[in-house]
Scaffold this active site. Structure first.
Site, mmCIF file in Angstrom:
data_model
loop_
_atom_site.group_PDB
_atom_site.id
_atom_site.type_symbol
_atom_site.label_atom_id
_atom_site.label_comp_id
_atom_site.label_asym_id
_atom_site.label_seq_id
_atom_site.Cartn_x
_atom_site.Cartn_y
_atom_site.Cartn_z
ATOM 1 N N LYS A 160 0.871 -1.174 0.000
ATOM 2 C CA LYS A 160 0.000 0.000 0.000
ATOM 3 C C LYS A 160 0.907 1.222 0.000
ATOM 4 O O LYS A 160 2.053 1.157 0.457
ATOM 5 C CB LYS A 160 -0.852 -0.007 1.278
ATOM 6 C CG LYS A 160 -2.119 0.781 1.189
ATOM 7 C CD LYS A 160 -3.276 -0.030 0.637
ATOM 8 C CE LYS A 160 -4.537 0.802 0.578
ATOM 9 N NZ LYS A 160 -5.697 0.049 0.127
ATOM 10 N N GLY A 176 -24.732 3.411 3.273
ATOM 11 C CA GLY A 176 -23.846 3.985 2.263
ATOM 12 C C GLY A 176 -24.255 3.601 0.856
ATOM 13 O O GLY A 176 -24.179 2.441 0.470
ATOM 14 N N GLY A 216 -22.839 4.657 -2.035
ATOM 15 C CA GLY A 216 -21.777 5.143 -2.920
ATOM 16 C C GLY A 216 -21.611 4.202 -4.098
ATOM 17 O O GLY A 216 -22.537 3.468 -4.482
ATOM 18 N N VAL A 248 -20.146 1.393 -4.494
ATOM 19 C CA VAL A 248 -20.397 -0.032 -4.249
ATOM 20 C C VAL A 248 -21.802 -0.249 -3.681
ATOM 21 O O VAL A 248 -22.557 -1.104 -4.161
ATOM 22 C CB VAL A 248 -19.340 -0.627 -3.292
ATOM 23 C CG1 VAL A 248 -19.622 -2.103 -3.043
ATOM 24 C CG2 VAL A 248 -17.929 -0.447 -3.860
ATOM 25 N N TYR A 301 -24.570 1.456 -3.794
ATOM 26 C CA TYR A 301 -25.703 1.670 -4.706
ATOM 27 C C TYR A 301 -25.872 0.479 -5.646
ATOM 28 O O TYR A 301 -26.984 -0.040 -5.831
ATOM 29 C CB TYR A 301 -25.517 2.971 -5.511
ATOM 30 C CG TYR A 301 -26.814 3.455 -6.103
ATOM 31 C CD1 TYR A 301 -27.596 4.378 -5.417
ATOM 32 C CD2 TYR A 301 -27.289 2.962 -7.316
ATOM 33 C CE1 TYR A 301 -28.821 4.807 -5.930
ATOM 34 C CE2 TYR A 301 -28.502 3.374 -7.835
ATOM 35 C CZ TYR A 301 -29.259 4.308 -7.143
ATOM 36 O OH TYR A 301 -30.472 4.721 -7.647
HETATM 37 P P1 NAD Z 1 -17.979 5.832 -1.897
HETATM 38 O O1 NAD Z 1 -17.187 6.949 -1.319
HETATM 39 O O2 NAD Z 1 -18.373 5.858 -3.325
HETATM 40 O O3 NAD Z 1 -19.318 5.614 -1.038
HETATM 41 C C1 NAD Z 1 -19.412 5.763 0.336
HETATM 42 C C2 NAD Z 1 -20.817 6.258 0.623
HETATM 43 O O4 NAD Z 1 -21.011 6.269 2.034
HETATM 44 C C3 NAD Z 1 -21.072 7.668 0.121
HETATM 45 O O5 NAD Z 1 -22.269 7.719 -0.609
HETATM 46 C C4 NAD Z 1 -21.145 8.486 1.394
HETATM 47 O O6 NAD Z 1 -21.991 9.622 1.283
HETATM 48 C C5 NAD Z 1 -21.696 7.470 2.363
HETATM 49 N N1 NAD Z 1 -21.452 7.787 3.768
HETATM 50 C C6 NAD Z 1 -20.381 8.381 4.325
HETATM 51 N N2 NAD Z 1 -20.545 8.506 5.653
HETATM 52 C C7 NAD Z 1 -21.736 7.943 5.943
HETATM 53 C C8 NAD Z 1 -22.458 7.754 7.141
HETATM 54 N N3 NAD Z 1 -21.999 8.152 8.324
HETATM 55 N N4 NAD Z 1 -23.668 7.136 7.068
HETATM 56 C C9 NAD Z 1 -24.153 6.735 5.888
HETATM 57 N N5 NAD Z 1 -23.516 6.898 4.715
HETATM 58 C C10 NAD Z 1 -22.318 7.499 4.735
HETATM 59 O O7 NAD Z 1 -17.122 4.511 -1.563
HETATM 60 P P2 NAD Z 1 -17.248 3.087 -2.251
HETATM 61 O O8 NAD Z 1 -16.228 2.974 -3.333
HETATM 62 O O9 NAD Z 1 -18.678 2.795 -2.525
HETATM 63 O O10 NAD Z 1 -16.731 2.151 -1.072
HETATM 64 C C11 NAD Z 1 -17.570 1.867 0.057
HETATM 65 C C12 NAD Z 1 -16.767 1.100 1.095
HETATM 66 O O11 NAD Z 1 -16.280 -0.104 0.510
HETATM 67 C C13 NAD Z 1 -15.532 1.835 1.616
HETATM 68 O O12 NAD Z 1 -15.337 1.479 2.960
HETATM 69 C C14 NAD Z 1 -14.407 1.271 0.770
HETATM 70 O O13 NAD Z 1 -13.163 1.340 1.450
HETATM 71 C C15 NAD Z 1 -14.854 -0.166 0.619
HETATM 72 N N6 NAD Z 1 -14.319 -0.823 -0.581
HETATM 73 C C16 NAD Z 1 -14.531 -0.305 -1.803
HETATM 74 C C17 NAD Z 1 -14.019 -0.944 -2.943
HETATM 75 C C18 NAD Z 1 -14.259 -0.395 -4.326
HETATM 76 O O14 NAD Z 1 -13.975 -1.115 -5.298
HETATM 77 N N7 NAD Z 1 -14.774 0.815 -4.475
HETATM 78 C C19 NAD Z 1 -13.285 -2.136 -2.794
HETATM 79 C C20 NAD Z 1 -13.097 -2.667 -1.510
HETATM 80 C C21 NAD Z 1 -13.620 -1.991 -0.409
#
Ligand code: NAD
Length: 373
Positions: A88, A189, A191, A193, A195
């Site tokens: 990382k 959440g 976001g 993932v 959604y």
């Molecule tokens: P993202 O930033 O697109 O989505 C996160 C969502 O959580 C956002 O819509 C945000 O508004 C919401 N949020 C933040 N604080 C909140 C709260 N207190 N209550 C409710 N909602 C809240 O991130 P992502 O890419 O969708 O990733 C989501 C999680 O999955 C993260 O923890 C990330 O580390 C993990 N993850 C993502 C991936 C990937 O491929 N994107 C891979 C492995 C792990």
């Protein structure tokens, strides 16, 4: 640019230090860059893990994070059946204030300085555009744009698909059938993932209760997924449901939330869901089946691993590198979870402990072909 490897013997006071192979400090006066690259373990192959940019309070905090995150990638990559180690990188600074093309280019040169022992990708605070910038300085970067039908590109939809498959494996374990039709799922959440996970669940007839701090995501969900219920962020933990899917922040399974949970399963995308290992025991004590986070959310890293193998023209898998085969590899997240649940039951340990033990057995074993995809 000043690049030096930290003396590992002085890192032993960090609780997250775990015999890491290399922690490299990078400082570049011209661009204001101060960053660390961590390679935890390269037994299975080059260390793959994203590049995080965050306003750490101190160098100590950044070192702590690079130690923790690089170690986590070793476990994730091992259990995902990838021929990759764990690494990382972290950049100190608020990305909205300090990120420039020149700074990201300097990170690319620092990645190149490891000669392929570390491969970088997007993480929080960096994006696809930053990876394109780095790719001008190093070939050891993934998460670059690609055609929709090829491997690579934005890993989030693949992460969501893997979480959906993993969640269904948990449902099968708990209820004897993997159908989510009519099951209640609470999703924190919406976001990239979360959604997409909701779209899969809604498509199969699950009853959704969701929350987010962004109103625009909630109104989009209301209009696209009729029947879904929205609750305030603090209320999501107490929703009576079959499954709680944390897809926002880390450490959401903690002293405040565990007593509130009224679910049978915790299965979601967020990294580092358990505030401490003790919270894994607390879930087990409540009879809640927990899908270890780094197992269920491995779809994204599988996606970028395929992209990397295709780019360098080396295929460690027993099949061609195609999007269909990559998705079939992601499908196996469900089988991996089943194996972990069996180990946890047989040994009367938590599912998180079982995942760690299984990963260690893979990456600490003498080097051999590990690609299982
Ligand atoms: P993202 O930033 O697109 O989505 C996160 C969502 O959580 C956002 O819509 C945000 O508004 C919401 N949020 C933040 N604080 C909140 C709260 N207190 N209550 C409710 N909602 C809240 O991130 P992502 O890419 O969708 O990733 C989501 C999680 O999955 C993260 O923890 C990330 O580390 C993990 N993850 C993502 C991936 C990937 O491929 N994107 C891979 C492995 C792990």
């Amino acid at each position: 640019m000043n690049i030096k490897d930290l003396d590992l013997s002085v890192l032993s006071h960090f609780v997250d230090y775990d015999g890491h192979e290399t922690i490299r400090r990078i400082e570049d006066a011209e661009t204001g860059l101060l960053a660390f690259i961590g390679v935890h373990n390269g037994n299975l192959g080059p260390a793959l893990g994203g590049c995080r940019m965050f306003a750490y309070d101190s160098e100590e905090d950044a070192i702590r994070d690079v130690l923790r995150l690089s170690r986590g990638m070793t476990y994730k990559n091992a259990l995902a059946g990838l021929p990759l180690g764990g690494g990382k990188s972290v950049i100190i600074g608020d990305p909205r204030k300090l990120k420039t093309e020149a700074l990201i280019s300097a990170v690319g040169r620092a990645v190149e300085s490891l000669g392929g022992r570390y491969i970088t990708a997007e993480d929080s605070g960096t994006n696809e555009h930053d990876m394109i910038t780095m790719a001008k300085e190093t070939s050891y970067v993934v998460g670059l744009p690609s055609a929709a039908d090829s491997v690579g590109g934005d890993p989030s939809p693949v992460t969501a698909y893997g979480v959906f498959k993993g969640l269904k494996a948990c449902v099968a374990r708990r209820y004897g059938s993997d159908s989510v039709k009519g099951l209640k799922v609470a999703v924190q959440g919406l976001g990239a993932v979360g959604y997409a996970l909701c779209q899969y669940l809604h498509g199969e007839g699950a009853i959704l209760t969701v929350t987010d701090v962004r109103e625009e995501s909630l109104s989009r969900a209301r209009s696209e997924m009729p029947g879904l219920t929205v609750v305030a962020p603090d209320d999501i933990f107490a929703v009576e449901a079959n499954v709680f899917a944390p897809c926002a922040l880390g450490a959401q399974i903690n002293d405040q939330t565990v007593p509130q949970l009224k679910v049978d399963i915790v299965a979601g995308a967020a990294n580092n869901q358990l505030a401490t290992p003790a919270h894994g025991h607390q879930l087990a004590d409540k009879g809640i089946l927990y899908a270890p986070d780094y197992v269920i959310n491995a779809g994204g890293v599988i996606c970028v691993a395929y992209e990397y193998c295709q780019r360098i023209g080396k295929n460690p898998f027993s099949h061609d590198i195609t999007r269909a085969n990559m998705m079939a590899h992601v499908d196996k997240i469900g089988t991996t979870l089943e194996t972990i649940f069996n180990i946890a039951d047989a040994r009367q340990i938590t599912t998180a402990q079982a995942a760690d033990e299984r990963a260690e057995a893979i990456f600490r074993a003498p080097k051999k072909a590990v690609a299982q995809g």
